[in-house]
Design a protein around this motif. Structure first.
Motif, PDB file in Angstrom:
ATOM      1  N   LYS A 369      29.831   3.896  -1.338  1.00 45.60           N
ATOM      2  CA  LYS A 369      31.139   4.530  -1.186  1.00 45.60           C
ATOM      3  C   LYS A 369      31.165   5.571  -0.073  1.00 45.60           C
ATOM      4  CE  LYS A 369      32.682   6.004  -5.186  1.00 45.60           C
ATOM      5  NZ  LYS A 369      32.634   6.557  -6.568  1.00 45.60           N
ATOM      6  N   PHE A 370      29.979   5.955   0.436  1.00 45.87           N
ATOM      7  CA  PHE A 370      29.906   7.054   1.388  1.00 45.87           C
ATOM      8  C   PHE A 370      29.232   6.636   2.691  1.00 45.87           C
ATOM      9  CE2 PHE A 370      29.805   8.834  -2.905  1.00 45.87           C
ATOM     10  CZ  PHE A 370      30.855   9.742  -2.852  1.00 45.87           C
ATOM     11  N   ASP A 371      29.608   7.312   3.783  1.00 43.47           N
ATOM     12  CA  ASP A 371      28.935   7.160   5.070  1.00 43.47           C
ATOM     13  C   ASP A 371      27.841   8.212   5.120  1.00 43.47           C
ATOM     14  OD1 ASP A 371      28.038   7.021   7.637  1.00 43.47           O
ATOM     15  OD2 ASP A 371      29.999   7.312   8.602  1.00 43.47           O
ATOM     16  N   ASP A 376      29.100  15.812   5.407  1.00 45.46           N
ATOM     17  CA  ASP A 376      29.980  16.051   4.265  1.00 45.46           C
ATOM     18  C   ASP A 376      29.953  14.886   3.285  1.00 45.46           C
ATOM     19  OD1 ASP A 376      31.220  14.387   6.083  1.00 45.46           O
ATOM     20  OD2 ASP A 376      33.251  15.111   5.612  1.00 45.46           O
ATOM     21  N   GLN A 377      29.760  13.679   3.814  1.00 44.76           N
ATOM     22  CA  GLN A 377      29.665  12.502   2.946  1.00 44.76           C
ATOM     23  C   GLN A 377      28.347  12.501   2.164  1.00 44.76           C
ATOM     24  OE1 GLN A 377      32.002   9.250   3.135  1.00 44.76           O
ATOM     25  NE2 GLN A 377      33.105  11.202   3.091  1.00 44.76           N
ATOM     26  N   ARG A 378      27.287  12.969   2.786  1.00 49.90           N
ATOM     27  CA  ARG A 378      26.003  13.076   2.093  1.00 49.90           C
ATOM     28  C   ARG A 378      26.099  14.065   0.931  1.00 49.90           C
ATOM     29  NH1 ARG A 378      22.472  15.131   6.568  1.00 49.90           N
ATOM     30  NH2 ARG A 378      20.805  15.193   5.012  1.00 49.90           N
ATOM     31  N   VAL A 379      26.779  15.194   1.161  1.00 47.54           N
ATOM     32  CA  VAL A 379      26.960  16.186   0.100  1.00 47.54           C
ATOM     33  C   VAL A 379      27.740  15.587  -1.067  1.00 47.54           C
ATOM     34  CG1 VAL A 379      28.055  18.376  -0.517  1.00 47.54           C
ATOM     35  CG2 VAL A 379      26.812  18.168   1.650  1.00 47.54           C
ATOM     36  N   ALA A 380      28.806  14.858  -0.736  1.00 42.65           N
ATOM     37  CA  ALA A 380      29.613  14.233  -1.788  1.00 42.65           C
ATOM     38  C   ALA A 380      28.793  13.201  -2.561  1.00 42.65           C
ATOM     39  CB  ALA A 380      30.854  13.581  -1.174  1.00 42.65           C
ATOM     40  N   PHE A 381      27.952  12.446  -1.843  1.00 46.27           N
ATOM     41  CA  PHE A 381      27.090  11.463  -2.509  1.00 46.27           C
ATOM     42  C   PHE A 381      26.123  12.156  -3.460  1.00 46.27           C
ATOM     43  CE2 PHE A 381      22.739   9.724  -2.437  1.00 46.27           C
ATOM     44  CZ  PHE A 381      22.946   8.597  -3.212  1.00 46.27           C
ATOM     45  N   VAL A 382      25.485  13.238  -3.001  1.00 47.86           N
ATOM     46  CA  VAL A 382      24.524  13.962  -3.834  1.00 47.86           C
ATOM     47  C   VAL A 382      25.184  14.443  -5.119  1.00 47.86           C
ATOM     48  CG1 VAL A 382      23.187  16.101  -4.000  1.00 47.86           C
ATOM     49  CG2 VAL A 382      22.958  14.643  -1.986  1.00 47.86           C
ATOM     50  N   GLN A 383      26.404  14.966  -5.017  1.00 46.98           N
ATOM     51  CA  GLN A 383      27.099  15.485  -6.193  1.00 46.98           C
ATOM     52  C   GLN A 383      27.430  14.371  -7.182  1.00 46.98           C
ATOM     53  OE1 GLN A 383      30.360  17.481  -4.250  1.00 46.98           O
ATOM     54  NE2 GLN A 383      29.237  19.423  -4.065  1.00 46.98           N
ATOM     55  N   LEU A 408      17.981   8.308  -0.115  1.00 50.36           N
ATOM     56  CA  LEU A 408      19.244   7.769   0.385  1.00 50.36           C
ATOM     57  C   LEU A 408      20.059   8.847   1.103  1.00 50.36           C
ATOM     58  CD1 LEU A 408      20.295   5.528  -2.655  1.00 50.36           C
ATOM     59  CD2 LEU A 408      19.761   4.712  -0.358  1.00 50.36           C
ATOM     60  N   ALA A 409      20.028  10.067   0.563  1.00 51.46           N
ATOM     61  CA  ALA A 409      20.814  11.162   1.150  1.00 51.46           C
ATOM     62  C   ALA A 409      20.056  11.905   2.245  1.00 51.46           C
ATOM     63  CB  ALA A 409      21.214  12.149   0.055  1.00 51.46           C
TER      64      ALA A 409
END
Length: 588
Positions: A369-371, A376-383, A408-409
């Motif tokens: 779902k993330f780039d 900022d996308q990595r942060v959202a993925f981690v959360q 992955l992040a």
């Protein structure tokens, strides 16, 4: 069906409900009762209550409730007689001679015979010379004659009465065709065949009996698939397509596919443990049926968005059945059938060997779902990944997938671990808050929210329920009560029915307990009774409480006689109140 009360009492005495339910639900003691997550609907707060004193269960969320036999009926997808036998085998009790309702047994046997004859009719029709195009349809899908015979595939003629005519010639009636779901009636009263112009897939239970059908159109008309409705012999949420064959497999896993053709193609390719749900999302009952035959399940749903979403939902249900869950990725094909045709059975077997655990699958679904080249996308993925990882109970497993998420992040595992621990803390806090809220609501017995009901109607309904709760606490009250109160004195017929049966149980010398009502009340009525017993406080001054309840009932009856009668065609609000609760609790 009637089974001797003495046997049912002995069965219930040997089948402690807390012990039985604990095999399906994690229970925690709260005061006199136990609470856990309801196995019959998805919930995050523990609203499912088990009373060891009363030997009943009741969910304050979905309304399900009853005794230990009813619980096994729901949990294992069994009919009453089979649930009794299930518990009897567990307790080492020998089933008594069963006095089944001869008319009900005859109707059931007639429906099973009708379905068998209809399956034969569809099969024979398929192989008539004029239906060669339908034979060619299956051939184009890669099915051999041997496979078609094994699954009993057939064809329903494109006619409004062909099936009815054929079955009525064999002596079946239109009413039986309607009861079996083979015919339907329109608003004008005309009766006609349900399945028309469709290739037919018989649905066969684990005993080898045809209980339903699925039909597929030969063109682009809708619906593409049409399935039998629930009937006296078929419950779609309690059966699995091809389980009758898969249960014989030597494989140590089952494959859960999405449709009939996927399952049939898998069996033909040598994967004889494939099954599918029947026109609905996977149910808790179906997951438990799978768990009786294997400990490992591989989800092989379609590769499209709908299939992947269905896989996500199925994972949670299968995990609750204590199954090891893997998810199959099917590259370059939309489903198993297409992949096997293109790549062959050996390639599919290699896919199975490389199938991912469900946590790896979920993690990769989140990552997709993330780039992950954008900060900022990595942060959202981690959360989001941290929330998913926080739900993993096994600490070693959680650490392994935390490391995978960190890679992955492209962050350190320590940083990822901090986020997971934070998510775990928030998750525990939410669960504790939700659990306490649910338990408080259950114990405090919130009043009904239907403000349209007259206060005195609700008060009288509570009094009627209070009378019943007292009888289950102290059966000695029954003999004198029978002289003061008749079943027809209860405004709601369902409560009068419960009271009348209590009188009958007492007359037979049987105890007034929940076990005496299992097999007598339907699911909705039994859930209503369990709700009454779960939430109605019983005074220590029982005789005084009984007198007070009867006084309230008498006063309300007198008051209603003086009030304006209900409008023509209307229904008494007291009756509506109890019917509303019974219907809600029975899922009707």
């Amino acid at each position: 069906m009637a089974i001797d009360h003495a046997f049912l009492d002995e069965l219930n005495a040997r089948s402690d409900i807390v012990d039985i339910v604990s095999r399906y639900v994690v229970l925690k003691r709260q005061g006199a009762n136990y609470f856990g997550l309801c196995p019959f609907h998805n919930e995050k707060s523990a609203s499912f209550s088990v009373s060891p004193d009363k030997q009943i269960y009741h969910c304050f969320g979905c309304g399900a409730g009853g005794g230990v036999i009813n619980f096994i009926m729901r949990a294992e997808g069994l009919e009453f007689r089979d649930a009794v036998r299930f518990l009897a085998d567990r307790c080492g009790l020998k089933m008594p001679q069963e006095n089944a309702d001869p008319q009900a047994a005859h109707r059931r046997e007639r429906l099973l015979a009708l379905m068998k004859d209809t399956a034969r009719f569809y099969y024979d029709t398929l192989w008539l010379p004029e239906y060669t195009p339908m034979q060619q349809y299956f051939a184009r899908r890669g099915l051999t004659r041997k496979t078609m015979n094994r699954f009993g595939l057939g064809y329903a003629p494109d006619s409004f009465h062909a099936t009815m005519d054929a079955m009525m010639k064999k002596g079946y009636t239109k009413e039986e065709l309607l009861d079996a779901g083979l015919a339907v009636k329109n608003e004008k009263g005309a009766i006609y065949d349900k399945f028309r112009g469709r290739v037919m897939f018989p649905i066969i239970d684990v005993r080898g009996q045809v209980i339903a059908f699925g039909g597929r159109v030969m063109d682009d008309s809708k619906p593409k698939y049409l399935n039998s409705p629930d009937t006296r012999i078929f419950h779609k949420g309690r059966n699995l397509f091809a389980l009758n064959l898969a249960k014989k497999t030597q494989s140590d896993y089952f494959i859960l596919a999405e449709g009939y053709m996927d399952v049939i193609a898998l069996h033909q390719a040598g994967f004889d443990s494939a099954v599918a749900s029947l026109g609905t999302a996977l149910t808790e009952e179906q997951a438990r049926m799978i768990a009786r035959h294997t400990k490992k399940i591989i989800i092989s749903y379609d590769a499209d968005g709908a299939g992947q979403a269905a896989a996500q939902r199925a994972i949670d249900i299968l995990k609750r059945a204590d199954l090891q869950v893997n998810v199959l990725r099917i590259p370059g094909a939309k489903d198993p059938d297409e992949f096997i045709k293109d790549k062959g059975a050996d390639a599919f077997r290699r896919l199975i060997e490389r199938s991912e655990g469900h946590n790896a699958y979920r993690l990769e679904q989140i990552a997709a779902k993330f780039d992950l080249t954008e900060d900022d996308q990595r942060v959202a993925f981690v959360q989001e990944a941290a929330q998913m990882l926080a739900a993993i109970a096994n600490s070693v497993e959680r650490e392994i997938y935390t490391g995978r998420a960190a890679k992955l992040a492209d962050v350190t595992q320590d940083a990822m671990t901090v986020e997971v621990r934070r998510a775990m803390g928030l998750r525990r806090k939410r669960e504790r808050t939700a659990e306490h809220r649910a338990i408080r609501a259950a114990v405090q017995n919130a009043q009904p929210k239907d403000r349209a009901l007259h206060y005195d109607d609700v008060k009288a309904a509570r009094a009627e329920e209070g009378v019943l709760a007292l009888l289950f606490t102290d059966a000695a009250l029954l003999e004198p009560l029978a002289k003061r109160l008749k079943p027809e004195d209860f405004t709601a017929p369902v409560l009068g029915k419960i009271y009348a049966h209590a009188l009958e149980l007492d007359r037979q010398g049987a105890p007034v307990s929940i076990s005496g009502y299992e097999g007598y009340l339907d699911d909705g009525e039994l859930a209503l009774l369990s709700g009454i017993l779960s939430r109605t406080p019983v005074s220590e001054r029982r005789q005084q409480a009984l007198d007070d309840y009867i006084k309230i009932m008498d006063e309300r009856r007198t008051q209603r006689k003086l009030e304006q009668p209900p409008e023509a065609g209307g229904e008494d609000p007291m009756i509506t109140f109890s019917k509303m609760k019974a219907d809600k609790m029975g899922g009707k």
